[in-house]
Scaffold this motif. Structure first.
Motif, PDB file in Angstrom:
ATOM      1  N   TRP A  86       0.837  -1.187   0.000  1.00 60.33           N
ATOM      2  CA  TRP A  86       0.000   0.000   0.000  1.00 60.33           C
ATOM      3  C   TRP A  86       0.880   1.247   0.000  1.00 60.33           C
ATOM      4  CZ3 TRP A  86      -1.475  -4.279   3.095  1.00 60.33           C
ATOM      5  CH2 TRP A  86      -2.615  -4.935   2.634  1.00 60.33           C
ATOM      6  N   THR A  87       0.782   2.097   0.994  1.00 61.06           N
ATOM      7  CA  THR A  87       1.558   3.341   1.019  1.00 61.06           C
ATOM      8  C   THR A  87       2.127   3.558   2.411  1.00 61.06           C
ATOM      9  OG1 THR A  87      -0.331   4.718   1.685  1.00 61.06           O
ATOM     10  CG2 THR A  87      -0.019   4.342  -0.689  1.00 61.06           C
ATOM     11  N   ILE A  88       2.986   4.551   2.535  1.00 59.04           N
ATOM     12  CA  ILE A  88       3.561   4.884   3.834  1.00 59.04           C
ATOM     13  C   ILE A  88       2.470   5.381   4.778  1.00 59.04           C
ATOM     14  CG2 ILE A  88       4.109   7.255   3.119  1.00 59.04           C
ATOM     15  CD1 ILE A  88       6.133   5.024   5.554  1.00 59.04           C
ATOM     16  N   GLU A  89       1.420   5.992   4.225  1.00 61.04           N
ATOM     17  CA  GLU A  89       0.314   6.453   5.065  1.00 61.04           C
ATOM     18  C   GLU A  89      -0.406   5.271   5.729  1.00 61.04           C
ATOM     19  OE1 GLU A  89       1.575   9.625   2.575  1.00 61.04           O
ATOM     20  OE2 GLU A  89       0.863   7.637   1.976  1.00 61.04           O
ATOM     21  N   HIS A  90      -0.489   4.149   5.028  1.00 61.59           N
ATOM     22  CA  HIS A  90      -1.106   2.952   5.610  1.00 61.59           C
ATOM     23  C   HIS A  90      -0.230   2.361   6.718  1.00 61.59           C
ATOM     24  CE1 HIS A  90      -3.576   3.124   1.927  1.00 61.59           C
ATOM     25  NE2 HIS A  90      -4.468   2.467   2.654  1.00 61.59           N
ATOM     26  N   VAL A  91       1.072   2.558   6.611  1.00 54.29           N
ATOM     27  CA  VAL A  91       1.970   2.136   7.697  1.00 54.29           C
ATOM     28  C   VAL A  91       1.605   2.873   8.977  1.00 54.29           C
ATOM     29  CG1 VAL A  91       4.361   2.117   8.526  1.00 54.29           C
ATOM     30  CG2 VAL A  91       3.860   1.554   6.139  1.00 54.29           C
ATOM     31  N   TYR A  92       1.346   4.164   8.852  1.00 53.53           N
ATOM     32  CA  TYR A  92       1.011   4.956  10.036  1.00 53.53           C
ATOM     33  C   TYR A  92      -0.411   4.666  10.527  1.00 53.53           C
ATOM     34  CZ  TYR A  92       5.399   7.351  10.176  1.00 53.53           C
ATOM     35  OH  TYR A  92       6.747   7.621  10.319  1.00 53.53           O
ATOM     36  N   LEU A  93      -1.294   4.226   9.639  1.00 51.36           N
ATOM     37  CA  LEU A  93      -2.613   3.765  10.085  1.00 51.36           C
ATOM     38  C   LEU A  93      -2.446   2.531  10.974  1.00 51.36           C
ATOM     39  CD1 LEU A  93      -5.722   3.742  10.012  1.00 51.36           C
ATOM     40  CD2 LEU A  93      -5.551   2.382   7.891  1.00 51.36           C
ATOM     41  N   PHE A  94      -1.560   1.633  10.565  1.00 56.56           N
ATOM     42  CA  PHE A  94      -1.255   0.444  11.363  1.00 56.56           C
ATOM     43  C   PHE A  94      -0.689   0.831  12.721  1.00 56.56           C
ATOM     44  CE2 PHE A  94       2.309  -2.579  12.332  1.00 56.56           C
ATOM     45  CZ  PHE A  94       1.525  -3.611  12.826  1.00 56.56           C
ATOM     46  N   PHE A  95       0.251   1.792  12.730  1.00 55.98           N
ATOM     47  CA  PHE A  95       0.820   2.280  13.996  1.00 55.98           C
ATOM     48  C   PHE A  95      -0.283   2.860  14.889  1.00 55.98           C
ATOM     49  CE2 PHE A  95       5.262   3.290  12.049  1.00 55.98           C
ATOM     50  CZ  PHE A  95       5.499   1.937  11.918  1.00 55.98           C
TER      51      PHE A  95
END
Length: 404
Positions: free
Chosen positions: A370-379
């Motif tokens: 996905w994207t780096i923004e989805h990484v932060y959604l996970f966080f």
């Protein structure tokens, strides 16, 4: 002329003539340069692997997650080696120089497999630096009537200063220069380490027995879970924040500015954390600090303007700056005195080791698909889980107080 340190390993002669001021300056310089080296490399390493080497998100996640998982197993070995040889300074120097060597090799590798192997070897050597440094420092401050925080603060200043400097150097020359800064400062740090006092506390902790007792304390086990959920994203952010900044249009110098604002804002909150805890209560402070982290990670999912991202980095000061002192105090409060050292070590291992590894590894998988923004959604979702646990504990504590 008399030796600075007496044969029995005390500081009597040195302190009597005011020499401990010299040691304090050496410690401060040592911590500043040591963490400057860390700050010059690790926040920009994911950008280097992505832009210069061309690795995929999963490959970056695997490489970045190697370090915390390796440290879980190798940190105790460094401690045992120090205890066995009774020469912690010399062992520390081996760790510093070994880390510098593999840092140089890192800059010369280009394939995924070679980078993975070198990252693991670097983690083996680096895992001894912080615990050995802290052990030597804690023993010194007890003898010299100094404060550990006044020395360790220089590490935070070094890390905060490093990222903008390294980012600017990378802008002027090449991203590979972050490795050269890393290596050079570790070598200088090893020279300063040679001047540190050569003595070691004889106190030892029976980790096996301590673990058996700690697992019988439900509040401590629950706190380990929240530490995993809250601190995993905080540590993993150090690896992925540079990608977020550049993805939103920022430069390497901009990455440095963001880390400077984030890390630099922690110190004032740490200074006043004890007073805040006394005024508002331990669990309330932990809850608020966790909520701030959660809000920050979820906010990044919505791709905010870059200038707003820079502004929100100051939130790290309140979230991390309050959480760390409050968490350490909470661990001390809920565990027996004779196993507190083991409890603090386990708390650090779960957050900095397991939590960091899990979030870094899964973050790389998410980044590729996905994207780096989805990484932060996970966080954000992980941290939300920790916030829910703290809210439940805070409500439970309030209910007990009202019953009394």
């Amino acid at each position: 002329m008399k030796s600075a340190v007496d044969r029995d390993g005390t500081f009597r002669y040195f302190i009597r003539y005011g020499g401990f001021f010299v040691y304090t300056r050496i410690f401060r310089a040592f911590y500043f340069l040591q963490f400057f080296s860390f700050g010059s490399l690790f926040p920009l390493l994911s950008v280097y692997l992505k832009d210069e080497v061309g690795l995929s998100g999963t490959e970056i996640g695997m490489i970045m997650s190697i370090s915390p998982i390796v440290m879980i197993f190798t940190q105790p070995i460094w401690g045992m080696l120090s205890d066995y040889t009774r020469k912690p300074v010399q062992v520390l120097m081996i760790s510093l120089l070994g880390t510098a060597l593999f840092g140089l090799m890192y800059s010369l590798a280009h394939s995924y497999v070679s980078l993975l192997v070198i990252a693991a070897l670097l983690a083996v050597m680096q895992s001894g630096i912080v615990p050995l440094s802290d052990s030597i420092t804690l023993h010194y401050v007890q003898k010299a009537n100094e404060r550990y925080g006044s020395i360790r603060l220089w590490g935070a200043l070094g890390f905060a200063s490093a990222v903008p400097v390294a980012g600017q150097v990378a802008e002027w020359f090449h991203l590979r220069f972050i490795f050269y800064i890393f290596v050079a400062l570790l070598i200088i740090s090893s020279m300063l380490a040679w001047k540190l006092p050569r003595e070691q506390s004889s106190a030892k902790v029976n980790i096996r027995e301590g673990m058996k007792e700690l697992v019988r304390i439900p509040p401590f086990l629950l706190f380990l879970l929240t530490t995993f959920l809250v601190f995993g994203p905080i540590y993993a952010n150090n690896f992925y924040f540079g990608i977020l900044i550049t993805d939103l249009g920022g430069t390497l110098a901009g990455v440095g500015l963001a880390f400077l604002l984030a890390a630099g804002s922690e110190a004032p909150f740490m200074k006043f954390a004890d007073g805040v805890v006394r005024k508002f209560g331990m669990m309330n402070v932990l809850l608020v600090a966790t909520a701030l982290s959660c809000a920050r990670w979820l906010f990044y999912f919505f791709e905010p303007p870059l200038i707003i991202v820079y502004a929100t980095t100051i939130v790290q000061g309140a979230s991390v700056g309050l959480f760390i002192p409050a968490a350490l105090q909470y661990v001390r409060d809920i565990t027996p005195a004779h196993v507190r050292t083991t409890a603090v070590s386990l708390y650090a291992t779960v957050g900095n080791g397991l939590g960091s590894w899990f979030c870094t590894f899964v973050g790389g998988y998410i980044l590729e698909r996905w994207t780096i923004e989805h990484v932060y959604l996970f966080f954000g979702l992980l941290t939300l889980g920790g916030m829910v646990i703290f809210a439940w504990q805070s409500k439970k504590a309030l209910h007990k107080t009202s019953e009394i």
